[in-house]
Design a protein around this motif. Structure first.
Motif, PDB file in Angstrom:
ATOM      1  N   ASP A 193       0.810  -1.219   0.000  1.00  0.00           N
ATOM      2  CA  ASP A 193       0.000   0.000   0.000  1.00  0.00           C
ATOM      3  C   ASP A 193       0.844   1.270   0.000  1.00  0.00           C
ATOM      4  O   ASP A 193       0.330   2.372   0.217  1.00  0.00           O
ATOM      5  CB  ASP A 193      -0.968   0.008   1.194  1.00  0.00           C
ATOM      6  N   PHE A 194       2.150   1.121  -0.207  1.00  0.00           N
ATOM      7  CA  PHE A 194       3.038   2.255  -0.460  1.00  0.00           C
ATOM      8  C   PHE A 194       3.271   2.306  -1.959  1.00  0.00           C
ATOM      9  O   PHE A 194       3.765   1.341  -2.551  1.00  0.00           O
ATOM     10  CB  PHE A 194       4.369   2.087   0.272  1.00  0.00           C
ATOM     11  N   VAL A 195       2.900   3.429  -2.576  1.00  0.00           N
ATOM     12  CA  VAL A 195       2.991   3.559  -4.028  1.00  0.00           C
ATOM     13  C   VAL A 195       4.038   4.613  -4.372  1.00  0.00           C
ATOM     14  O   VAL A 195       3.973   5.754  -3.892  1.00  0.00           O
ATOM     15  CB  VAL A 195       1.632   3.953  -4.643  1.00  0.00           C
ATOM     16  N   TYR A 196       4.986   4.207  -5.206  1.00  0.00           N
ATOM     17  CA  TYR A 196       6.065   5.109  -5.617  1.00  0.00           C
ATOM     18  C   TYR A 196       5.982   5.328  -7.119  1.00  0.00           C
ATOM     19  O   TYR A 196       6.099   4.389  -7.910  1.00  0.00           O
ATOM     20  CB  TYR A 196       7.421   4.516  -5.252  1.00  0.00           C
ATOM     21  N   LEU A 197       5.789   6.587  -7.520  1.00  0.00           N
ATOM     22  CA  LEU A 197       5.701   6.980  -8.923  1.00  0.00           C
ATOM     23  C   LEU A 197       6.598   8.179  -9.157  1.00  0.00           C
ATOM     24  O   LEU A 197       6.612   9.120  -8.359  1.00  0.00           O
ATOM     25  CB  LEU A 197       4.262   7.373  -9.288  1.00  0.00           C
ATOM     26  N   THR A 198       7.348   8.152 -10.236  1.00  0.00           N
ATOM     27  CA  THR A 198       8.152   9.320 -10.570  1.00  0.00           C
ATOM     28  C   THR A 198       8.222   9.473 -12.087  1.00  0.00           C
ATOM     29  O   THR A 198       8.025   8.501 -12.828  1.00  0.00           O
ATOM     30  CB  THR A 198       9.564   9.221  -9.960  1.00  0.00           C
ATOM     31  N   ASP A 199       8.447  10.707 -12.522  1.00  0.00           N
ATOM     32  CA  ASP A 199       8.526  11.033 -13.947  1.00  0.00           C
ATOM     33  C   ASP A 199       7.212  10.719 -14.659  1.00  0.00           C
ATOM     34  O   ASP A 199       7.188  10.197 -15.772  1.00  0.00           O
ATOM     35  CB  ASP A 199       9.691  10.293 -14.606  1.00  0.00           C
ATOM     36  N   VAL A 200       6.117  11.053 -14.005  1.00  0.00           N
ATOM     37  CA  VAL A 200       4.781  10.772 -14.542  1.00  0.00           C
ATOM     38  C   VAL A 200       4.193  12.035 -15.176  1.00  0.00           C
ATOM     39  O   VAL A 200       4.264  13.121 -14.596  1.00  0.00           O
ATOM     40  CB  VAL A 200       3.830  10.279 -13.432  1.00  0.00           C
ATOM     41  N   LYS A 201       3.611  11.874 -16.354  1.00  0.00           N
ATOM     42  CA  LYS A 201       2.818  12.933 -16.971  1.00  0.00           C
ATOM     43  C   LYS A 201       1.372  12.492 -17.165  1.00  0.00           C
ATOM     44  O   LYS A 201       0.454  13.314 -17.138  1.00  0.00           O
ATOM     45  CB  LYS A 201       3.426  13.331 -18.320  1.00  0.00           C
ATOM     46  N   SER A 202       1.159  11.182 -17.345  1.00  0.00           N
ATOM     47  CA  SER A 202      -0.203  10.666 -17.509  1.00  0.00           C
ATOM     48  C   SER A 202      -0.235   9.203 -17.100  1.00  0.00           C
ATOM     49  O   SER A 202       0.799   8.539 -17.012  1.00  0.00           O
ATOM     50  CB  SER A 202      -0.669  10.814 -18.965  1.00  0.00           C
ATOM     51  N   MET A 203      -1.463   8.711 -16.843  1.00  0.00           N
ATOM     52  CA  MET A 203      -1.645   7.319 -16.451  1.00  0.00           C
ATOM     53  C   MET A 203      -3.032   6.862 -16.889  1.00  0.00           C
ATOM     54  O   MET A 203      -4.010   7.593 -16.731  1.00  0.00           O
ATOM     55  CB  MET A 203      -1.480   7.149 -14.941  1.00  0.00           C
ATOM     56  N   GLU A 204      -3.092   5.657 -17.435  1.00  0.00           N
ATOM     57  CA  GLU A 204      -4.368   5.099 -17.861  1.00  0.00           C
ATOM     58  C   GLU A 204      -5.242   4.770 -16.637  1.00  0.00           C
ATOM     59  O   GLU A 204      -4.734   4.450 -15.556  1.00  0.00           O
ATOM     60  CB  GLU A 204      -4.152   3.826 -18.676  1.00  0.00           C
TER      61      GLU A 204
END
Length: 259
Positions: free
Chosen positions: A169-180
């Motif tokens: 339940d720890f979510v790591y996202l980087t360098d994101v511009k969009s997501m489906e």
């Protein structure tokens, strides 16, 4: 009963880091340690397991700062240099432990083979070069990592597919511009969300602050932390005062424990 997950932010800066070399921007000249940001990465720990997400050009400095003596694996989000250029600095771990497991998409491994050929060379390999153990992952297939389930999550960095990770339940996202939408469903309602927020002005391949906040509202985590921050976002203390209650600016050295 699952083991608590300890998260240490090794770096929270954009590709050039903060301060930028030669810059006279006020944030680059700040004396506040929270305004000094190495390239983006985190260390995850549970039991006696040490996992790093991304291995950028500040990897050596980050490992020394955290007094990290063992790494059990490295997850890579994508192949850009600020996330992979520290690959050679795994050598001290390799000399002590042997082959280091890496988890990345096939495209990322193809890039590493091109850029770090001496590491992947089979015949007449230089004796001081490290060896990595390649584990190909994709957005469709969760996998077990030393007792914890890892759910890869796909996002887009402009048009480049990048992977984020949902672990306990720890979510790591980087360098994101969009997501489906289908990928957002994998992380909705998570306990902690880490996501990039580059600056206030729009950018072609990164969330700006408004986009990051809108994304956080969509995901609806318990708490959110912003990372991959440039000097143009502003001073840490000033920006922090303007954020919604459950949203925080991450900073280098920040530690979280997720039960």
């Amino acid at each position: 009963m699952k083991s608590p997950l300890k998260v240490t932010f090794l770096g929270t800066g954009t590709s050039q880091g903060i301060p930028i070399i030669g810059s006279d921007h006020p944030v680059c000249l700040s004396t506040n340690p929270k305004d000094k940001r190495l390239r983006v990465s985190v260390l995850l720990e549970w039991d006696d397991t040490h996992i790093v997400i991304d291995c950028g050009p500040d990897f050596r400095q980050q490992m020394l700062r955290e007094k990290c003596k063992k790494i059990d694996g490295i997850l890579l989000t994508h192949e850009h240099s600020d996330h992979t250029a520290g690959l050679d600095d795994i050598r001290p771990f390799y000399f002590r432990q042997g082959n280091i497991p890496f988890y990345a998409s096939q495209r990322v491994f193809n890039s590493l083979h091109d850029r770090f050929g001496y590491i992947f060379q089979i015949e007449n390999k230089y004796p001081g070069a490290p060896t990595i153990e390649e584990h190909v992952i994709d957005k469709e297939t969760p996998f077990n990592l030393f007792g914890k389930k890892v759910i890869p999550v796909e996002a887009f960095h402009n048009k480049l597919s990048v992977l984020g990770f949902n672990i306990d339940d720890f979510v790591y996202l980087t360098d994101v511009k969009s997501m489906e939408t289908t990928e957002i469903e994998k992380i909705k309602g998570c306990a902690v969300l880490v996501v990039n927020a580059l600056r206030e002005a729009p950018h072609p391949s990164h969330f700006n602050l408004d986009e990051a906040l809108a994304f956080i509202e969509k995901v609806n985590p318990g708490k959110a932390y912003l990372t991959h921050i440039s000097h143009l976002l502003g001073f840490h203390d000033e920006v922090s005062k303007k954020l919604p209650k459950r949203v925080h600016l991450a900073y280098d050295g920040l530690q979280l424990v997720i039960q």
